[in-house]
Design an enzyme around this catalytic site. Structure first.
Site, PDB file in Angstrom:
ATOM      1  N   GLU A 129      50.543  48.205  33.577  1.00 45.86           N
ATOM      2  CA  GLU A 129      51.282  47.074  34.757  1.00 45.86           C
ATOM      3  C   GLU A 129      50.444  45.907  34.944  1.00 45.86           C
ATOM      4  O   GLU A 129      51.110  44.649  34.992  1.00 45.86           O
ATOM      5  CB  GLU A 129      51.434  47.980  35.884  1.00 45.86           C
ATOM      6  CG  GLU A 129      52.310  47.052  37.046  1.00 45.86           C
ATOM      7  CD  GLU A 129      53.734  46.822  36.331  1.00 45.86           C
ATOM      8  OE1 GLU A 129      54.854  47.796  36.096  1.00 45.86           O
ATOM      9  OE2 GLU A 129      54.163  45.780  35.772  1.00 45.86           O
ATOM     10  N   GLY A 134      49.578  40.288  37.075  1.00 44.56           N
ATOM     11  CA  GLY A 134      48.797  40.934  38.114  1.00 44.56           C
ATOM     12  C   GLY A 134      49.678  41.965  38.848  1.00 44.56           C
ATOM     13  O   GLY A 134      49.963  42.968  38.352  1.00 44.56           O
ATOM     14  N   GLY A 187      37.524  26.766  42.459  1.00 42.77           N
ATOM     15  CA  GLY A 187      37.439  28.259  41.949  1.00 42.77           C
ATOM     16  C   GLY A 187      38.643  28.771  41.566  1.00 42.77           C
ATOM     17  O   GLY A 187      38.962  29.792  41.053  1.00 42.77           O
ATOM     18  N   GLU A 190      38.888  28.330  35.644  1.00 44.91           N
ATOM     19  CA  GLU A 190      37.663  28.662  35.114  1.00 44.91           C
ATOM     20  C   GLU A 190      36.946  27.555  34.628  1.00 44.91           C
ATOM     21  O   GLU A 190      37.477  26.464  34.367  1.00 44.91           O
ATOM     22  CB  GLU A 190      37.982  29.682  33.839  1.00 44.91           C
ATOM     23  CG  GLU A 190      38.895  30.648  34.239  1.00 44.91           C
ATOM     24  CD  GLU A 190      38.020  31.990  34.633  1.00 44.91           C
ATOM     25  OE1 GLU A 190      36.798  31.889  34.628  1.00 44.91           O
ATOM     26  OE2 GLU A 190      38.546  32.749  35.162  1.00 44.91           O
ATOM     27  N   LYS A 205      50.930  37.294  27.467  1.00 49.48           N
ATOM     28  CA  LYS A 205      51.762  37.883  28.397  1.00 49.48           C
ATOM     29  C   LYS A 205      53.210  37.802  27.659  1.00 49.48           C
ATOM     30  O   LYS A 205      54.085  38.861  27.725  1.00 49.48           O
ATOM     31  CB  LYS A 205      51.682  37.202  29.634  1.00 49.48           C
ATOM     32  CG  LYS A 205      50.153  37.596  30.351  1.00 49.48           C
ATOM     33  CD  LYS A 205      49.989  36.771  31.566  1.00 49.48           C
ATOM     34  CE  LYS A 205      48.883  36.924  32.364  1.00 49.48           C
ATOM     35  NZ  LYS A 205      48.406  35.844  33.099  1.00 49.48           N
ATOM     36  N   GLY A 303      43.980  37.848  40.964  1.00 50.68           N
ATOM     37  CA  GLY A 303      42.923  38.274  41.956  1.00 50.68           C
ATOM     38  C   GLY A 303      42.595  39.727  41.908  1.00 50.68           C
ATOM     39  O   GLY A 303      43.300  40.484  41.518  1.00 50.68           O
TER      40      GLY A 303
END
Ligand code: HSE
Length: 428
Positions: A129, A134, A187, A190, A205, A303
């Site tokens: 998943e 995410g 931040g 990257e 994805k 995250g």
């Protein structure tokens, strides 16, 4: 806890450390949900000496292969990312009878079919998943909830970094370079942003989503890909003129001949489309199906803690299956659909041209579109420098190859200045 299900974790970075923390916090709750205790028996990391607050040092090992090959592990959670060594570790885990929970889009978009076949052979589960968007539940809805329907298209904002950058460019009128720099300082992006801004992350994805939606094998190499690095403040302003915003969209759909078209492209999307309202680093996936109609799934696409939620949902489900001696629905593709050749993929297009402002120019341009069978939906002319005009055109649905041929011919016209800009268009 002799009757506990044994869980091994590979990786303790941003996601892995949160998986470990929430697992330990919720373990009693998980035991109730599963019907048996769950025990975290080992965490494989590169550096066992690095301080890891909240993680019992006795659980750490730098021998990942040894951990997954113990023979008594029920569930291996892989959150290392990348193909090497994750692929070998997952195959070793499966061979030793463990079910696998992974967040690894790069691996599954290239080697998914091999991994699913090995899991089927050894009678274990593969859950993933967290590999797409995410925390958003989208794999399970495609794999299970919508399996009685016929999905016709999946369109997604599946990369938060690029959504953040494009939105900042839209709000501030700033250049790509300025916003990228700011995003890196905060931040959000990257230090090496290539995977995000060149569309590789979204393409992996998209391959996974298309495979599930259309029950066929779609690999990363089947996905046409274009990043956002060439998007300018002028493109953003031109999108606004046609009442749209630019988003990096992953688009998976089925052509009339049943072939599959999967691409990631910066796209002008109508402000009326539900995906236009996805802000900041959020992700969303818009599914169109024959019977359910239009569905949208949105939420945090990255995250540590949100991704850990998706990973642990899979752990609980894999544990429930083990307790009951059952498995998740199979993942082997039963259709062998062709991939639409890139030149035949269809979309609507926006083209921006600078032309000399004199009689007959519009007629010459319209004739060039007509020659290639491309129908125009709208034409807007702006004044630019003296004797020149900017033309913004939107086409009806056309083949990519016909648009390329049209541009090649337009570039030969002496009243068209070099540097024609093209973007796809989605929505009203
Ligand atoms: N880098 C990704 C993003 C998250 O910006 O959405 C991980 O796939």
């Amino acid at each position: 806890m002799s009757d506990a299900l044994k869980v091994a974790l590979l990786g303790a970075g941003t996601v892995g450390s949160q998986v470990a923390r929430v697992f330990l916090e919720q373990s009693e709750e998980f035991s109730s949900r599963v019907g048996r205790p769950l025990e975290l028996v080992g965490i494989a990391v590169k550096n066992i000496n690095k301080p890891r607050p909240g993680i019992d040092r006795a659980l750490l090992t730098d021998d990942a292969l040894g951990l997954v090959s113990r023979g008594d592990i029920d569930i291996v959670v892989e959150v290392i990312g990348g193909v090497d060594p994750a692929k070998d570790l997952i195959l070793a885990a499966v061979t030793h009878g463990a079910s696998v929970v992974t967040a690894n889009k790069a691996l599954l978009s290239e080697f998914g079919p091999e991994i699913y076949k090995a899991a089927e052979h050894h009678g274990v589960d593969i859950y993933y998943e967290a590999a797409v968007a995410g925390a958003i539940p989208i794999i399970r809805p495609l794999r299970e909830s919508l399996v009685g329907d016929e999905i016709t298209a999946v369109t997604g904002i599946v990369n938060g970094t690029t959504n953040f950058i494009l939105e900042q460019m839209t709000n501030l009128g700033s250049s790509y370079e300025e916003v990228l720099k700011e995003a890196q300082e905060l931040g959000y992006a990257e230090p090496d942003p290539t995977a995000d801004v060149e569309g590789f992350d979204a393409a992996a994805k998209a391959a996974i989503l298309a495979s599930l939606a259309f029950h066929t094998k779609v690999r990363l190499s089947d996905v046409s890909r274009e990043g956002i690095t060439a998007i300018t403040a002028a493109d953003i302003a031109a999108a606004a003129e046609v009442n749209g915003v630019i988003k990096l969209l992953a688009r998976c759909d089925v052509a009339d001949d049943g072939s599959i078209s999967v691409g990631v492209h910066p796209t002008i999307i109508s402000r009326k489309h539900p995906l236009a309202g996805i802000h900041g680093a959020y992700n969303a996936i818009f599914v169109e199906s024959r019977y359910a109609g239009r569905l949208m799934f949105m939420g945090p696409g990255a995250g540590g803690t949100p991704t850990a939620s998706a990973v642990l949902g899979d752990v609980v489900q894999a544990a429930r299956n083990r307790v009951r001696g059952t498995f998740a629905p199979g993942l082997l593709a039963y259709l062998d659909r062709k991939i639409t050749p890139a030149a035949d993929a269809k979309a609507r297009y926006f083209l921006s041209l600078q032309v000399v402002d004199q009689p007959g120019v519009l007629a010459g341009i319209a004739a060039t579109f007509a020659k290639h069978g491309v129908s125009l939906q709208s034409v807007r002319q702006n004044e630019s420098e003296a004797n020149h005009a900017g033309l913004n055109l939107v086409t009806h649905v056309a083949k990519a190859g016909d648009i390329s041929a049209t541009i090649t011919d337009l570039e030969q016209l002496d009243f068209v200045k070099p540097g024609i800009k093209t973007l796809r268009v989605e929505g009203a």
